[in-house]
Motif scaffolding. Structure first.
Motif, mmCIF file in Angstrom:
data_model
loop_
_atom_site.group_PDB
_atom_site.id
_atom_site.type_symbol
_atom_site.label_atom_id
_atom_site.label_comp_id
_atom_site.label_asym_id
_atom_site.label_seq_id
_atom_site.Cartn_x
_atom_site.Cartn_y
_atom_site.Cartn_z
ATOM 1 N N PHE A 130 -15.262 -29.527 -11.187
ATOM 2 C CA PHE A 130 -16.101 -30.580 -10.619
ATOM 3 C C PHE A 130 -16.414 -30.279 -9.158
ATOM 4 C CE2 PHE A 130 -14.429 -32.463 -14.376
ATOM 5 C CZ PHE A 130 -15.451 -33.296 -14.818
ATOM 6 N N MET A 131 -17.710 -30.356 -8.844
ATOM 7 C CA MET A 131 -18.197 -30.033 -7.510
ATOM 8 C C MET A 131 -19.191 -31.106 -7.081
ATOM 9 S SD MET A 131 -18.668 -25.904 -8.053
ATOM 10 C CE MET A 131 -18.334 -25.490 -6.338
ATOM 11 N N ARG A 132 -19.634 -31.025 -5.852
ATOM 12 C CA ARG A 132 -20.633 -31.983 -5.383
ATOM 13 C C ARG A 132 -21.651 -31.298 -4.486
ATOM 14 N NH1 ARG A 132 -16.787 -35.808 -1.543
ATOM 15 N NH2 ARG A 132 -16.015 -34.178 -0.168
ATOM 16 N N VAL A 133 -22.863 -31.825 -4.529
ATOM 17 C CA VAL A 133 -23.944 -31.395 -3.647
ATOM 18 C C VAL A 133 -24.256 -32.599 -2.779
ATOM 19 C CG1 VAL A 133 -26.292 -30.533 -3.507
ATOM 20 C CG2 VAL A 133 -24.814 -29.826 -5.411
ATOM 21 N N GLU A 134 -24.031 -32.469 -1.476
ATOM 22 C CA GLU A 134 -23.999 -33.660 -0.634
ATOM 23 C C GLU A 134 -25.301 -33.964 0.080
ATOM 24 O OE1 GLU A 134 -20.645 -32.782 1.859
ATOM 25 O OE2 GLU A 134 -19.337 -34.018 0.626
ATOM 26 N N GLY A 135 -26.003 -32.964 0.586
ATOM 27 C CA GLY A 135 -27.174 -33.274 1.389
ATOM 28 C C GLY A 135 -27.772 -32.036 2.000
ATOM 29 N N PRO A 136 -28.545 -32.197 3.092
ATOM 30 C CA PRO A 136 -29.286 -31.082 3.679
ATOM 31 C C PRO A 136 -28.416 -29.891 4.073
ATOM 32 C CG PRO A 136 -30.064 -33.163 4.573
ATOM 33 C CD PRO A 136 -28.852 -33.479 3.754
ATOM 34 N N PHE A 193 -31.383 -20.805 -0.760
ATOM 35 C CA PHE A 193 -30.073 -20.989 -1.390
ATOM 36 C C PHE A 193 -29.754 -22.473 -1.463
ATOM 37 C CE2 PHE A 193 -29.315 -16.756 0.608
ATOM 38 C CZ PHE A 193 -28.958 -16.041 -0.531
ATOM 39 N N HIS A 194 -28.933 -22.842 -2.457
ATOM 40 C CA HIS A 194 -28.240 -24.114 -2.309
ATOM 41 C C HIS A 194 -26.788 -23.938 -2.714
ATOM 42 C CE1 HIS A 194 -27.166 -26.607 -5.829
ATOM 43 N NE2 HIS A 194 -28.285 -26.293 -6.439
ATOM 44 N N LEU A 195 -25.955 -24.750 -2.064
ATOM 45 C CA LEU A 195 -24.510 -24.654 -2.184
ATOM 46 C C LEU A 195 -23.954 -25.856 -2.937
ATOM 47 C CD1 LEU A 195 -23.578 -23.720 1.517
ATOM 48 C CD2 LEU A 195 -24.170 -22.164 -0.359
ATOM 49 N N ALA A 196 -22.729 -25.716 -3.384
ATOM 50 C CA ALA A 196 -21.950 -26.834 -3.919
ATOM 51 C C ALA A 196 -20.521 -26.677 -3.420
ATOM 52 C CB ALA A 196 -21.987 -26.867 -5.434
ATOM 53 N N GLU A 197 -19.807 -27.775 -3.327
ATOM 54 C CA GLU A 197 -18.457 -27.778 -2.808
ATOM 55 C C GLU A 197 -17.532 -28.434 -3.822
ATOM 56 O OE1 GLU A 197 -16.140 -26.487 -1.163
ATOM 57 O OE2 GLU A 197 -16.725 -26.977 0.901
ATOM 58 N N ASP A 198 -16.293 -27.950 -3.911
ATOM 59 C CA ASP A 198 -15.315 -28.579 -4.809
ATOM 60 C C ASP A 198 -15.153 -30.054 -4.444
ATOM 61 O OD1 ASP A 198 -14.328 -26.542 -6.646
ATOM 62 O OD2 ASP A 198 -13.619 -25.520 -4.846
ATOM 63 N N ASP A 199 -15.054 -30.881 -5.483
ATOM 64 C CA ASP A 199 -14.921 -32.327 -5.279
ATOM 65 C C ASP A 199 -13.446 -32.699 -5.388
ATOM 66 O OD1 ASP A 199 -15.037 -35.117 -5.373
ATOM 67 O OD2 ASP A 199 -16.986 -35.090 -6.365
#
Length: 341
Positions: free
Chosen positions: A257-263, A331-337
């Motif tokens: 599970f990850m999240r994409v938060e914003g700019p 690119f776009h990133l995601a971070e562990d939630d």
């Protein structure tokens, strides 16, 4: 699920969505043009209904240059029989048919991006009319929406991924986590609500939405098709709409599970040129790290411009084409939630 409103949309279905059994046909969108004065646009549709129960809308071809989902939905229409179903499946393999027929992200009729056109307009352009019908006729019947996407011609995702809107409370978070785990693709991204998407349309109609992102680059990938199909079938079994040997015993993977938060999770070009990526899909990056260089072959003495990441994360998606203009996503990133560890 809500009660469907009285029909004001010009789309008419060749099949009775209330009928029991398996039925295929077209949603007819009237379209009067020079070559066909009394013509209509054919949106392929199937309904498989066995008794009362939950209703799941499964669609692909929301963007016309995304192919894994179109293949998966077409497969399921052929493979799923009435005896496999408890409740109803409504399946749209080419939701924005003009775009899907042209192999383009947006419709050649009106440049409409279906997944940026909700809630739509029953008196609007073809894409707006389709959006209105999906939200106010199909999703008004549904408990769940599964919207199968990939990166399309301009983006490539790192493998098979799922997206869901950020849950509104702790109870919904538990439910969404269970649903995504049952679908079982390797990564799931939670993201803020965008009110013009199909996911937001589902929420307005009281349904829960799961979106996939299966690769991209305008290709079709055999493993991603297989994983997407198996994950969808397992999900349908988990919610109780599907049963029998057609449901896989296990989902394709354990979901991270990850999240994409914003700019700060996106990198955009500000110059027109040719991009040289400096990182790979799946790579872990940190804020301030160089992401790419933009070169200017038409002015070879000009030094390249370096783009930098504005946040930490994992590279989830990258641009396919090397040529870029200002405003193109590189690119776009995601971070562990941490909420789902």
């Amino acid at each position: 699920m809500t009660t469907p409103r009285p029909a004001t949309n010009p789309i008419r279905s060749e099949i009775d969505l209330d009928a029991q059994g398996k039925h295929t046909g077209y949603l007819r969108l009237p379209h009067s043009v020079h070559r066909s004065a009394y013509g209509w646009i054919p949106l392929p549709v199937a309904s498989i209904r066995n008794g009362d129960g939950l209703v799941v809308l499964v669609m692909a071809g929301n963007h016309g240059d995304e192919y894994e989902g179109q293949i998966i939905v077409s497969q399921l229409i052929r493979e799923i029989d009435v005896q496999h179903v408890s409740g109803q499946l409504i399946l749209l393999p080419m939701a924005n048919f003009p775009a899907a027929a042209a192999g383009t992200r947006t419709s050649p009729l009106d440049e409409g991006n279906l997944n940026r056109s909700f809630p739509g307009d029953s008196a609007g352009t073809p894409t707006q009319v389709i959006a209105d019908y999906i939200e106010n006729t199909l999703l008004a019947r549904a408990d769940y929406l599964v919207d199968l996407h990939s990166g399309g011609s301009s983006l490539l995702y790192d493998g098979a991924n799922m997206l869901a809107i950020e849950p509104r409370d702790a109870e919904e978070a538990v439910r969404v986590k269970a649903l995504l785990s049952a679908f079982g693709l390797p990564k799931a991204f939670l993201h803020p609500l965008n009110p013009v998407t199909g996911s937001a349309a589902a929420r307005r109609q009281g349904a829960i939405s799961i979106v996939t992102e299966l690769g991209g680059a305008g290709m079709s990938n055999a493993k991603l098709i297989r994983d997407g199909r198996d994950g969808l079938l397992h999900f349908l079994g988990f919610v109780g709409v599907l049963h029998g040997s057609i449901v896989p015993a296990q989902p394709p993977a354990q979901t991270r599970f990850m999240r994409v938060e914003g700019p700060h999770h996106y990198v955009y070009a500000y110059d027109e040129g040719v991009v040289e990526p400096l990182v790979e899909l799946g790579e872990r990056v940190v804020k301030g790290q160089a992401a790419a260089r933009i070169h200017f072959p038409d002015t070879p003495l000009r030094e390249p411009v370096t783009l930098y990441f504005d946040g930490d994360g994992e590279v989830a998606c990258r641009r396919v084409q090397a040529s870029v203009r200002r405003g193109d996503c590189v690119f776009h990133l995601a971070e562990d939630d941490p909420r789902y560890r």
